[in-house]
Design an enzyme around this catalytic site. Structure first.
Site, PDB file in Angstrom:
ATOM      1  N   GLU A  54      16.039 -15.314  -8.689  1.00 26.65           N
ATOM      2  CA  GLU A  54      16.073 -15.379  -7.304  1.00 26.65           C
ATOM      3  C   GLU A  54      17.463 -15.846  -6.844  1.00 26.65           C
ATOM      4  O   GLU A  54      18.098 -16.631  -6.602  1.00 26.65           O
ATOM      5  CB  GLU A  54      15.325 -16.974  -6.957  1.00 26.65           C
ATOM      6  CG  GLU A  54      13.968 -16.789  -7.372  1.00 26.65           C
ATOM      7  CD  GLU A  54      13.235 -17.671  -6.495  1.00 26.65           C
ATOM      8  OE1 GLU A  54      12.400 -17.167  -5.773  1.00 26.65           O
ATOM      9  OE2 GLU A  54      13.666 -18.876  -6.511  1.00 26.65           O
ATOM     10  N   GLY A  92       8.283 -17.780  -1.256  1.00 22.86           N
ATOM     11  CA  GLY A  92       8.150 -18.706  -0.491  1.00 22.86           C
ATOM     12  C   GLY A  92       7.699 -18.702   0.961  1.00 22.86           C
ATOM     13  O   GLY A  92       6.315 -18.640   1.137  1.00 22.86           O
ATOM     14  N   GLU A 141      16.971 -24.632  -4.773  1.00 23.28           N
ATOM     15  CA  GLU A 141      16.956 -25.719  -3.924  1.00 23.28           C
ATOM     16  C   GLU A 141      17.050 -26.952  -4.835  1.00 23.28           C
ATOM     17  O   GLU A 141      17.711 -28.100  -4.137  1.00 23.28           O
ATOM     18  CB  GLU A 141      15.975 -25.658  -2.983  1.00 23.28           C
ATOM     19  CG  GLU A 141      15.931 -24.719  -1.996  1.00 23.28           C
ATOM     20  CD  GLU A 141      14.479 -24.236  -1.497  1.00 23.28           C
ATOM     21  OE1 GLU A 141      13.588 -24.632  -1.514  1.00 23.28           O
ATOM     22  OE2 GLU A 141      14.735 -23.010  -0.719  1.00 23.28           O
ATOM     23  N   SER A 161      12.920 -13.547  -0.152  1.00 20.05           N
ATOM     24  CA  SER A 161      12.327 -12.952   1.027  1.00 20.05           C
ATOM     25  C   SER A 161      11.630 -11.674   0.568  1.00 20.05           C
ATOM     26  O   SER A 161      11.535 -10.739   1.434  1.00 20.05           O
ATOM     27  CB  SER A 161      13.661 -12.487   1.764  1.00 20.05           C
ATOM     28  OG  SER A 161      14.356 -13.469   2.385  1.00 20.05           O
ATOM     29  N   ASN A 180       5.380 -20.294  -3.449  1.00 21.85           N
ATOM     30  CA  ASN A 180       6.168 -21.365  -3.757  1.00 21.85           C
ATOM     31  C   ASN A 180       6.009 -21.998  -2.289  1.00 21.85           C
ATOM     32  O   ASN A 180       6.740 -21.846  -1.329  1.00 21.85           O
ATOM     33  CB  ASN A 180       7.569 -21.556  -3.951  1.00 21.85           C
ATOM     34  CG  ASN A 180       8.223 -22.631  -3.946  1.00 21.85           C
ATOM     35  OD1 ASN A 180       7.582 -23.647  -3.724  1.00 21.85           O
ATOM     36  ND2 ASN A 180       9.566 -22.541  -4.018  1.00 21.85           N
ATOM     37  N   TRP A 181       4.957 -23.230  -2.042  1.00 20.47           N
ATOM     38  CA  TRP A 181       4.881 -23.641  -0.694  1.00 20.47           C
ATOM     39  C   TRP A 181       6.134 -24.587  -0.292  1.00 20.47           C
ATOM     40  O   TRP A 181       5.867 -25.099   0.730  1.00 20.47           O
ATOM     41  CB  TRP A 181       3.573 -24.201  -0.697  1.00 20.47           C
ATOM     42  CG  TRP A 181       2.458 -23.325  -0.520  1.00 20.47           C
ATOM     43  CD1 TRP A 181       2.469 -22.013  -0.374  1.00 20.47           C
ATOM     44  CD2 TRP A 181       0.928 -23.664  -0.339  1.00 20.47           C
ATOM     45  NE1 TRP A 181       1.241 -21.346  -0.225  1.00 20.47           N
ATOM     46  CE2 TRP A 181       0.116 -22.458  -0.470  1.00 20.47           C
ATOM     47  CE3 TRP A 181       0.096 -24.948  -0.302  1.00 20.47           C
ATOM     48  CZ2 TRP A 181      -0.870 -22.335  -0.119  1.00 20.47           C
ATOM     49  CZ3 TRP A 181      -1.137 -24.811  -0.450  1.00 20.47           C
ATOM     50  CH2 TRP A 181      -1.817 -23.489  -0.059  1.00 20.47           C
ATOM     51  N   LYS A 182       6.941 -25.103  -1.148  1.00 19.72           N
ATOM     52  CA  LYS A 182       8.060 -26.028  -0.924  1.00 19.72           C
ATOM     53  C   LYS A 182       7.242 -27.369  -0.328  1.00 19.72           C
ATOM     54  O   LYS A 182       6.179 -27.672  -0.494  1.00 19.72           O
ATOM     55  CB  LYS A 182       8.914 -25.091   0.116  1.00 19.72           C
ATOM     56  CG  LYS A 182       9.672 -23.951  -0.655  1.00 19.72           C
ATOM     57  CD  LYS A 182      10.790 -23.486   0.094  1.00 19.72           C
ATOM     58  CE  LYS A 182      11.042 -22.084  -0.610  1.00 19.72           C
ATOM     59  NZ  LYS A 182      12.287 -21.632  -0.241  1.00 19.72           N
ATOM     60  N   GLY A 203      14.766 -17.328   1.829  1.00 18.49           N
ATOM     61  CA  GLY A 203      14.487 -18.050   2.952  1.00 18.49           C
ATOM     62  C   GLY A 203      15.445 -17.283   4.065  1.00 18.49           C
ATOM     63  O   GLY A 203      15.665 -17.685   5.010  1.00 18.49           O
ATOM     64  N   HIS A 254      14.806 -24.356  -9.718  1.00 17.47           N
ATOM     65  CA  HIS A 254      14.901 -23.687  -8.370  1.00 17.47           C
ATOM     66  C   HIS A 254      16.277 -24.030  -7.850  1.00 17.47           C
ATOM     67  O   HIS A 254      16.587 -24.982  -7.692  1.00 17.47           O
ATOM     68  CB  HIS A 254      13.618 -23.990  -7.444  1.00 17.47           C
ATOM     69  CG  HIS A 254      13.432 -23.168  -6.200  1.00 17.47           C
ATOM     70  ND1 HIS A 254      14.250 -23.444  -5.086  1.00 17.47           N
ATOM     71  CD2 HIS A 254      12.627 -22.145  -5.850  1.00 17.47           C
ATOM     72  CE1 HIS A 254      13.736 -22.550  -4.335  1.00 17.47           C
ATOM     73  NE2 HIS A 254      12.790 -21.542  -4.705  1.00 17.47           N
TER      74      HIS A 254
HETATM   75  C1  PEP Z   1      11.571 -19.293  -2.940  1.00 23.94           C
HETATM   76  O1  PEP Z   1      11.759 -20.497  -2.392  1.00 23.94           O
HETATM   77  O2  PEP Z   1      11.467 -19.368  -4.153  1.00 23.94           O
HETATM   78  C2  PEP Z   1      11.599 -18.076  -2.245  1.00 23.94           C
HETATM   79  C3  PEP Z   1      11.609 -16.983  -2.756  1.00 23.94           C
HETATM   80  O3  PEP Z   1      11.478 -18.325  -0.787  1.00 23.94           O
HETATM   81  P1  PEP Z   1      11.684 -16.930   0.215  1.00 23.94           P
HETATM   82  O4  PEP Z   1      10.471 -16.042  -0.293  1.00 23.94           O
HETATM   83  O5  PEP Z   1      11.324 -17.652   1.526  1.00 23.94           O
HETATM   84  O6  PEP Z   1      12.760 -16.285   0.336  1.00 23.94           O
END
Ligand code: PEP
Length: 251
Positions: A162, A228, A92, A207, A9-11, A168, A90
């Protein structure tokens, strides 16, 4: 047997596509038993379809079919751009864009009805975890999103567990805790869809990186990762892909 899914997921970030592609395993080196999906921002979807040795998904989808919804992108537009998947719910989006379980349900239905596979994100906040509410929160989110789906549609859904506090944060859930929550998710899916539950992929996200991915992917109910930060660097992402390929070979 469920293959392993590694999804990036490049956001709101956009690595240079050709350089990124050059670092990814492809052709004769393509990982066996591993499905790769990248979720770039909307404007990069078509180019990513052309350039990356991965399937491509969108980070969000409108619940509406078409019309006066400024800033929204429809399922038909995503399909036309070459996307095959979409993230839905998600944390976010839930947090910064007030996406409710009801909206998540509409978006998941819109994706399925249009031919996109939804990756439906669920997870508890830190406060919910401390209050011991993790399983209740997740069960409610999954039931709200999926209840009433046909078995055929349910089999096309992917769940991403998640934990909001791990996204993050640089610190993932422990493999044991993540594995237990994913096992509980499988139980909810069995209750809703009986045998189809065994076909539904459950990913862990929060993470995940090349150091912790082996232990997370070793959990029986974790079928892959939604990644992410570590998906923005092709070396780090390729490290996870290699771990996934090793896990797939062990299955
Ligand atoms: C995500 O945004 O779905 C995610 C898992 O981010 P990260 O790996 O940075 O925690």
């Amino acid at each position: 047997m469920r293959e392993i899914i590694i999804a990036g997921n490049w956001k709101m970030n956009a690595p240079e596509l050709r350089a990124f592609a050059a670092g990814m395993p492809s052709g004769a080196n393509a990982p066996r038993g591993v499905r790769l999906i990248i979720f770039p921002p909307f404007p990069y979807i078509s180019a990513a379809v052309r350039e990356l040795p991965a399937e491509i998904g969108a980070q969000d989808i409108s619940e509406h079919e078409y019309g006066a919804y400024t800033g929204e992108v429809s399922a038909a537009m995503l399909l036309e751009s070459g996307a095959k998947y979409t993230l839905v719910g998600h944390s976010e989006r839930r947090r910064f864009h007030a996406e409710t379980d009801a909206i998540v349900r509409l978006k998941a239905r819109r994706a399925l009805d249009s031919g996109l596979r939804p990756i439906i994100c669920v997870g508890e906040t830190d406060a919910e975890r401390r209050r011991g509410e993790t399983q209740g929160v997740i069960s409610a989110q999954i039931t709200a999103a999926l209840e009433g789906l046909s078995r055929e549609d349910a089999a096309r859904v992917i769940i991403a567990y998640e934990p909001v506090w791990a996204i993050g944060a640089g610190v993932s859930a422990s493999p044991k805790d993540a594995g237990e929550v994913c096992r509980a998710i499988r139980e909810v899916l069995r209750y809703l869809f009986e045998d189809t539950a065994e076909d539904i992929h459950i990913l862990y996200g929060g993470s995940m990186n090349s150091m912790n991915s082996a232990a997370l992917l070793a959990q029986p109910d974790i079928d892959g990762g939604l990644i992410g930060s570590a998906s923005l660097d092709s070396d780090a992402f390729t490290g996870i892909i290699k771990t996934a390929a090793a896990a797939a070979a062990d299955h």
